[in-house]
Design an enzyme around this catalytic site. Sequence first.
Site, PDB file in Angstrom:
ATOM      1  N   LYS A  66     -19.415  11.202 -40.131  1.00  0.00           N
ATOM      2  CA  LYS A  66     -18.504  11.532 -41.237  1.00  0.00           C
ATOM      3  C   LYS A  66     -18.320  13.048 -41.416  1.00  0.00           C
ATOM      4  O   LYS A  66     -17.303  13.490 -41.940  1.00  0.00           O
ATOM      5  CB  LYS A  66     -18.999  10.908 -42.540  1.00  0.00           C
ATOM      6  CG  LYS A  66     -18.841   9.401 -42.595  1.00  0.00           C
ATOM      7  CD  LYS A  66     -19.224   8.886 -43.961  1.00  0.00           C
ATOM      8  CE  LYS A  66     -19.034   7.395 -44.063  1.00  0.00           C
ATOM      9  NZ  LYS A  66     -19.238   6.902 -45.427  1.00  0.00           N
ATOM     10  N   ASN A  87     -14.092   9.622 -43.963  1.00  0.00           N
ATOM     11  CA  ASN A  87     -14.333   8.259 -43.475  1.00  0.00           C
ATOM     12  C   ASN A  87     -13.049   7.589 -42.975  1.00  0.00           C
ATOM     13  O   ASN A  87     -13.084   6.456 -42.513  1.00  0.00           O
ATOM     14  CB  ASN A  87     -15.015   7.400 -44.544  1.00  0.00           C
ATOM     15  CG  ASN A  87     -14.043   6.901 -45.591  1.00  0.00           C
ATOM     16  OD1 ASN A  87     -13.038   7.543 -45.862  1.00  0.00           O
ATOM     17  ND2 ASN A  87     -14.336   5.757 -46.171  1.00  0.00           N
ATOM     18  N   GLY A 129     -29.340   8.888 -57.500  1.00  0.00           N
ATOM     19  CA  GLY A 129     -29.196   9.369 -56.128  1.00  0.00           C
ATOM     20  C   GLY A 129     -28.305  10.583 -56.071  1.00  0.00           C
ATOM     21  O   GLY A 129     -27.480  10.819 -56.981  1.00  0.00           O
ATOM     22  N   ALA A 130     -28.492  11.394 -55.019  1.00  0.00           N
ATOM     23  CA  ALA A 130     -27.690  12.614 -54.882  1.00  0.00           C
ATOM     24  C   ALA A 130     -27.314  12.860 -53.421  1.00  0.00           C
ATOM     25  O   ALA A 130     -27.110  13.990 -52.996  1.00  0.00           O
ATOM     26  CB  ALA A 130     -28.477  13.799 -55.449  1.00  0.00           C
ATOM     27  N   ARG A 154     -34.740  11.628 -56.841  1.00  0.00           N
ATOM     28  CA  ARG A 154     -36.128  11.931 -56.488  1.00  0.00           C
ATOM     29  C   ARG A 154     -36.292  13.444 -56.335  1.00  0.00           C
ATOM     30  O   ARG A 154     -37.156  14.046 -56.941  1.00  0.00           O
ATOM     31  CB  ARG A 154     -36.464  11.198 -55.178  1.00  0.00           C
ATOM     32  CG  ARG A 154     -37.868  11.375 -54.707  1.00  0.00           C
ATOM     33  CD  ARG A 154     -38.102  10.530 -53.481  1.00  0.00           C
ATOM     34  NE  ARG A 154     -37.196  10.875 -52.390  1.00  0.00           N
ATOM     35  CZ  ARG A 154     -37.193  10.283 -51.205  1.00  0.00           C
ATOM     36  NH1 ARG A 154     -38.039   9.296 -50.950  1.00  0.00           N
ATOM     37  NH2 ARG A 154     -36.351  10.646 -50.256  1.00  0.00           N
ATOM     38  N   LEU A 156     -35.116  16.928 -57.360  1.00  0.00           N
ATOM     39  CA  LEU A 156     -34.289  17.539 -58.420  1.00  0.00           C
ATOM     40  C   LEU A 156     -33.395  18.643 -57.867  1.00  0.00           C
ATOM     41  O   LEU A 156     -32.308  18.887 -58.383  1.00  0.00           O
ATOM     42  CB  LEU A 156     -35.171  18.105 -59.533  1.00  0.00           C
ATOM     43  CG  LEU A 156     -35.555  17.140 -60.648  1.00  0.00           C
ATOM     44  CD1 LEU A 156     -36.223  17.880 -61.779  1.00  0.00           C
ATOM     45  CD2 LEU A 156     -34.343  16.360 -61.178  1.00  0.00           C
ATOM     46  N   ARG A 158     -31.797  18.657 -55.067  1.00  0.00           N
ATOM     47  CA  ARG A 158     -30.569  18.028 -54.543  1.00  0.00           C
ATOM     48  C   ARG A 158     -29.666  17.590 -55.698  1.00  0.00           C
ATOM     49  O   ARG A 158     -28.446  17.744 -55.631  1.00  0.00           O
ATOM     50  CB  ARG A 158     -30.962  16.838 -53.685  1.00  0.00           C
ATOM     51  CG  ARG A 158     -30.038  16.653 -52.532  1.00  0.00           C
ATOM     52  CD  ARG A 158     -30.666  15.810 -51.486  1.00  0.00           C
ATOM     53  NE  ARG A 158     -29.651  15.417 -50.526  1.00  0.00           N
ATOM     54  CZ  ARG A 158     -29.750  14.344 -49.765  1.00  0.00           C
ATOM     55  NH1 ARG A 158     -30.804  13.565 -49.849  1.00  0.00           N
ATOM     56  NH2 ARG A 158     -28.804  14.067 -48.903  1.00  0.00           N
ATOM     57  N   ILE A 218     -24.639   0.025 -54.905  1.00  0.00           N
ATOM     58  CA  ILE A 218     -23.756   0.074 -53.726  1.00  0.00           C
ATOM     59  C   ILE A 218     -24.359  -0.662 -52.523  1.00  0.00           C
ATOM     60  O   ILE A 218     -23.685  -0.891 -51.535  1.00  0.00           O
ATOM     61  CB  ILE A 218     -23.339   1.511 -53.329  1.00  0.00           C
ATOM     62  CG1 ILE A 218     -24.510   2.321 -52.812  1.00  0.00           C
ATOM     63  CG2 ILE A 218     -22.642   2.221 -54.477  1.00  0.00           C
ATOM     64  CD1 ILE A 218     -24.055   3.483 -51.940  1.00  0.00           C
ATOM     65  N   GLY A 241     -22.198  -4.382 -54.642  1.00  0.00           N
ATOM     66  CA  GLY A 241     -21.867  -3.331 -53.668  1.00  0.00           C
ATOM     67  C   GLY A 241     -20.794  -3.692 -52.655  1.00  0.00           C
ATOM     68  O   GLY A 241     -20.051  -2.825 -52.196  1.00  0.00           O
TER      69      GLY A 241
HETATM   70  P1  ATR Z   1     -26.338   8.631 -48.093  1.00  0.00           P
HETATM   71  O1  ATR Z   1     -25.448   9.559 -47.361  1.00  0.00           O
HETATM   72  O2  ATR Z   1     -26.294   7.220 -47.580  1.00  0.00           O
HETATM   73  O3  ATR Z   1     -26.194   8.707 -49.575  1.00  0.00           O
HETATM   74  P2  ATR Z   1     -28.545  10.435 -47.952  1.00  0.00           P
HETATM   75  O4  ATR Z   1     -27.618  11.560 -47.974  1.00  0.00           O
HETATM   76  O5  ATR Z   1     -29.704  10.507 -47.004  1.00  0.00           O
HETATM   77  O6  ATR Z   1     -27.825   9.077 -47.689  1.00  0.00           O
HETATM   78  O7  ATR Z   1     -29.090  10.243 -49.467  1.00  0.00           O
HETATM   79  C1  ATR Z   1     -30.083   9.388 -49.739  1.00  0.00           C
HETATM   80  C2  ATR Z   1     -30.307   9.300 -51.251  1.00  0.00           C
HETATM   81  O8  ATR Z   1     -31.283   8.298 -51.425  1.00  0.00           O
HETATM   82  C3  ATR Z   1     -30.889  10.561 -51.879  1.00  0.00           C
HETATM   83  O9  ATR Z   1     -30.548  10.634 -53.234  1.00  0.00           O
HETATM   84  C4  ATR Z   1     -32.396  10.307 -51.718  1.00  0.00           C
HETATM   85  O10 ATR Z   1     -33.203  11.029 -52.604  1.00  0.00           O
HETATM   86  P3  ATR Z   1     -33.698  12.532 -52.199  1.00  0.00           P
HETATM   87  O11 ATR Z   1     -32.505  13.417 -52.408  1.00  0.00           O
HETATM   88  O12 ATR Z   1     -34.784  12.802 -53.134  1.00  0.00           O
HETATM   89  O13 ATR Z   1     -34.123  12.439 -50.757  1.00  0.00           O
HETATM   90  C5  ATR Z   1     -32.424   8.856 -52.068  1.00  0.00           C
HETATM   91  N1  ATR Z   1     -33.622   8.151 -51.562  1.00  0.00           N
HETATM   92  C6  ATR Z   1     -33.851   7.733 -50.312  1.00  0.00           C
HETATM   93  N2  ATR Z   1     -35.032   7.082 -50.235  1.00  0.00           N
HETATM   94  C7  ATR Z   1     -35.562   7.097 -51.489  1.00  0.00           C
HETATM   95  C8  ATR Z   1     -36.749   6.576 -52.091  1.00  0.00           C
HETATM   96  N3  ATR Z   1     -37.637   5.890 -51.363  1.00  0.00           N
HETATM   97  N4  ATR Z   1     -36.929   6.765 -53.401  1.00  0.00           N
HETATM   98  C9  ATR Z   1     -36.036   7.434 -54.153  1.00  0.00           C
HETATM   99  N5  ATR Z   1     -34.879   7.944 -53.655  1.00  0.00           N
HETATM  100  C10 ATR Z   1     -34.647   7.784 -52.346  1.00  0.00           C
END
Ligand code: ATR
Length: 276
Positions: A66, A87, A129-130, A154, A156, A158, A218, A241
Amino acid sequence: MNFQLGLIGYPIKHSLSPWIHETFLEKTNLKGTYSIIEIEERSFAEEIEKLKKRDIDGFNVTVPYKEKIIPFLDEIDPQASAIGAVNTVQNKDGKWIGYNTDGIGYMRSLISKYPELKKDKNIAILLLGAGGAAKGILHALVENGYTNITIANRSLDRASELAKANGQIEILPLNDAEANLAAYSLIIQTTSVGMKPNADRSIISLTNVRKGAIVSDIVYQPLVTNFLKEASFHGARIHFGHTMLLYQAQYAFEIWTGIKPEIGTMDDELKTILEG
Ligand code: ATR
């Protein structure tokens, strides 16, 4: 016109996109094909150059390309540019134009299920999530005029990076969001936590969710995630989702063909496919 469409990514053999777009072609009485174009990372540039020579009208882009596709585009739509991920690519008179339909698709799916959200722009929203998915959804929420948004993540750092790029947005650690859950009327889970094969996980507990709040996940494999099961158990309304998948595809199809296909019964049909 015979539309040549497809999907690039890796691995994509089990993608649901061919079913969705072939159904759209049938519904709209348009002629065309939608093919799976699986490309390995080591041959990405070479395969994209080959694709440029083919007379493809448009294609979707999924993981892990992407962002990698961007240097190969002639133009990028402002939304995709702000999100930093593409996408959907349209071939317009030989020029490749990149779009991102995820956020808009998500909004369409949410509004189609809960039309009242269209009016309530001040609703308290919690985005969990971020990552990439959160970025697209947040951008669409802001563009649609929603003003009361909190991001919990998780990491902060990000969360704060994402919040900064989008105006007045609060950030929280996941455990604070969990404790303050009753403050939110719309909770959107944007991470892959809870996806098969780790379907027993949930990003936070929903014990404190407000009755009647809308909880959206989602993740669509499994269709009913643990997160959504817990939300229902505590009296929240849920949003699946798989519907985002349908509506982001609908918008992509519209970009390629100029025609917006009806989703109709595809929601239930996709549920049946996903439930095997
Ligand atoms: P995508 O592009 O699919 O959104 P990504 O960019 O890798 O994937 O983002 C993953 C998200 O899932 C992030 O918000 C990540 O939190 P961090 O920024 O702290 O890494 C979150 N995430 C993944 N595994 C996690 C877990 N076990 N617990 C909490 N948050 C998780």
